[in-house]
Design an enzyme around this catalytic site. Structure first.
Site, short mmCIF file in Angstrom:
data_model
loop_
_atom_site.label_atom_id
_atom_site.label_comp_id
_atom_site.label_asym_id
_atom_site.label_seq_id
_atom_site.Cartn_x
_atom_site.Cartn_y
_atom_site.Cartn_z
N GLU A 1 71.32 -37.26 -5.99
CA GLU A 1 71.23 -36.12 -6.92
C GLU A 1 70.86 -34.82 -6.20
OE1 GLU A 1 68.76 -37.19 -10.31
OE2 GLU A 1 70.32 -38.53 -11.05
N GLU B 1 74.26 -44.40 -11.71
CA GLU B 1 73.07 -44.41 -12.58
C GLU B 1 73.55 -44.18 -14.00
OE1 GLU B 1 69.47 -42.25 -11.62
OE2 GLU B 1 69.87 -42.45 -9.47
O1 AHR Z 1 66.49 -43.72 -12.40
C1 AHR Z 1 65.45 -42.79 -12.49
C2 AHR Z 1 65.79 -41.47 -11.81
O2 AHR Z 1 66.80 -40.82 -12.51
C3 AHR Z 1 66.32 -41.57 -10.40
O3 AHR Z 1 65.32 -41.62 -9.45
C4 AHR Z 1 67.09 -40.28 -10.25
O4 AHR Z 1 68.16 -40.41 -9.35
C5 AHR Z 1 67.51 -39.94 -11.66
O5 AHR Z 1 67.20 -38.64 -11.99
#
Ligand code: AHR
Length: 498
Positions: A172, A291
């Site tokens: 990210e 994610e």
């Molecule tokens: O999954 C939780 C968090 O969400 C992770 O660390 C990050 O990549 C995202 O913002």
């Protein structure tokens, strides 16, 4: 209400890549410590790995697990987590405001992954660190020996290289919250240079570049285009991240949010192909939705966590039944894009926004465990173009939301057809028909249903099976025509085989 599904076994979307059923373990909250690792607990093995968690992870047949972060990786020194445990430093983790003990590191994770029957997807720190450290960790993991870091692995008791195939170039990096956050131009250049030399060291690896942290980011779309402009030749996948919430407590709108995922994926595919055309490239970039999940239940609680403690209860969403329905629709959406989404990670796997929860006395399945397990077990083969004809509704943020989400997967080798379907109608059962005459000799093998009258029903340690699937006998295949019933608010898996 009625619904008709139309498919043709020659109208294929694509082959399911097993890695779309991946997951994620970050050094965050109780994901690692107390989740997969708890030295001295009666259910832990000699390495401290929790056998109860391992059993549930194996039940999910998770093909790949991303590690060690997440936001955590952007401030992480992987060297702190290898070698004798008594020498490992306690370090401040700025991403999550805690202290990391480093009692678990990449060697322990590799061992856990082996026992869990899963592959490692490793992320490198491109926040506080860069090319050199990415090369060092790759050397530690994948080179046979005879060099400084590969010999370090051997000296630490791990003779054989880990052969980690998939590597994420940071996490990210578009997010202002990210340690070492960068502009698209800065990140694109760094990803390109890091990726280029990582592939010199090990040409067999696949690389994932960071796309946007969500489709709501102000830089979404221009970020992808500029990053790809810089690193198109070096990388293999572009990442997408998105979490969904029902903070407004509007179930009809919440259950429509897979349409947002659908739109997000289509947009990123377009951007990848725009850059492909611009570069006159023959190479196609595929997507890693590494994610995705529902995340919001724990937000208020997390604001109360004291700073610089270790292993707090962080991001411990307790999922309810409607979350399981949305997760089902999100899985259907990923499958609909099987031609381009080649990896995905349900974030995360244990305790932290996860399908599996643990305490000192046991491990249990959250509601979202079930659609994830069903898709991983039965969603393998060729995804067929699935046309659903049924009524639609409008919600606060979405128009023309189909009451039924569905996708059909045909496993030619195993001679199995699986219909996944979510009925979003809160009160009405839906009569489903599907012409399956092309699948001669097939019979209904099983119809799995996840249903609960209470959308807010949860599974807790005290009531582990409050929301659990049952099998139904409402599906009949007669003369090649399937007649079934999708119960109001339900997740369905109709399995047919010869
Ligand atoms: O999954 C939780 C968090 O969400 C992770 O660390 C990050 O990549 C995202 O913002």
């Amino acid at each position: 209400m009625k619904a008709k599904i139309t498919i043709d076994k020659n109208f294929k979307i694509g082959e399911v890549q097993r890695n779309i059923y991946g997951s994620f373990i970050e050094h965050l909250g109780r994901a690692v410590y107390e989740g997969i690792y708890q030295l001295g607990l009666s259910v832990s093995d000699e390495e401290g790995l929790r056998k109860d968690t391992l059993e549930l992870v194996k039940e999910l047949k998770v093909p790949i697990v991303r590690y060690p972060g997440g936001n955590f990786v952007s401030g992480y020194n992987w060297e702190d987590g290898v070698g004798p445990k008594e020498k490992r430093p306690r370090k401040v983790d700025l991403a999550w405001g805690v202290v990391e003990t480093n009692q678990f590191g990449l060697d322990e994770f590799a061992s856990w992954a082996k026992k869990a029957d899963t592959e490692v997807m490793m992320a490198v720190n491109l926040g506080t660190r860069g090319i050199a450290e990415a090369l060092n960790v790759l050397e530690y993991c994948n080179l046979k020996g005879g060099s400084y870091y590969s010999d370090m692995r051997i000296a630490n008791g791990h003779k054989d290289p880990y052969g980690v195939k998939v590597w994420c170039l940071g996490n990210e990096m578009d997010g202002p919250w990210q340690i070492g956050h960068k502009t698209a131009a800065e990140y694109g250049r760094l990803a390109s240079e890091t990726g280029r030399v990582m592939k010199v060291m090990d040409p067999s690896i696949k690389l994932v570049a960071c796309g946007s942290s969500s489709s709501g980011m102000p830089t979404f779309a221009s970020w992808e285009a500029e990053v790809l402009d810089n690193c198109y030749n070096e990388i293999d996948y572009l990442s997408l991240h998105q979490y969904y919430n029902n903070t407004a407590n509007d179930s009809a709108d919440f259950l429509a949010r897979n349409m947002e995922m659908d739109d997000f994926i289509s947009s990123v595919v377009s951007i990848c192909d725009y850059v492909k055309a611009k570069k006159r490239s023959k190479k196609k970039i595929n997507l890693s939705f590494d994610e995705w999940n529902v995340w919001y239940h724990s937000n208020e609680q997390d604001k109360k966590i004291e700073k610089w403690v270790s292993v707090p209860h962080q991001l411990e969403d307790v999922y309810n039944f409607e979350d399981a329905l949305l997760v089902g629709s999100l899985l259907i959406t990923l499958l609909k894009h099987a031609d381009r989404v080649h990896m995905a990670c349900l974030a995360q796997l244990v305790n932290v926004i996860a399908p599996i929860m643990t305490s000192d006395t046991g491990a249990w399945r959250q509601t979202i465990f079930y659609p994830y397990r069903d898709a991983s077990l039965y969603g393998n083969g060729t995804v067929l173009n699935t046309i659903v004809d049924t009524e639609k509704y409008d919600s606060k943020n979405f128009c023309n939301v189909s009451y039924v989400d569905s996708i059909v997967v045909y496993n030619e080798e195993k001679e199995e057809v699986t219909i996944f379907a979510v009925n979003k109608n809160m009160t009405e059962d839906i009569e489903l028909t599907c012409d399956l005459r092309q699948f001669e000799g097939f019979k209904v093998k099983e119809h799995i249903v996840l249903h609960n009258e209470d959308l807010k029903a949860e599974n807790t340690e005290a009531n582990k099976n409050n929301v659990a699937p049952v099998t139904s006998d409402v599906s009949k295949l007669d003369g090649g025509i399937l007649n079934s019933v999708l119960k109001h608010k339900s997740w369905n898996v109709i399995r047919l085989s010869k």
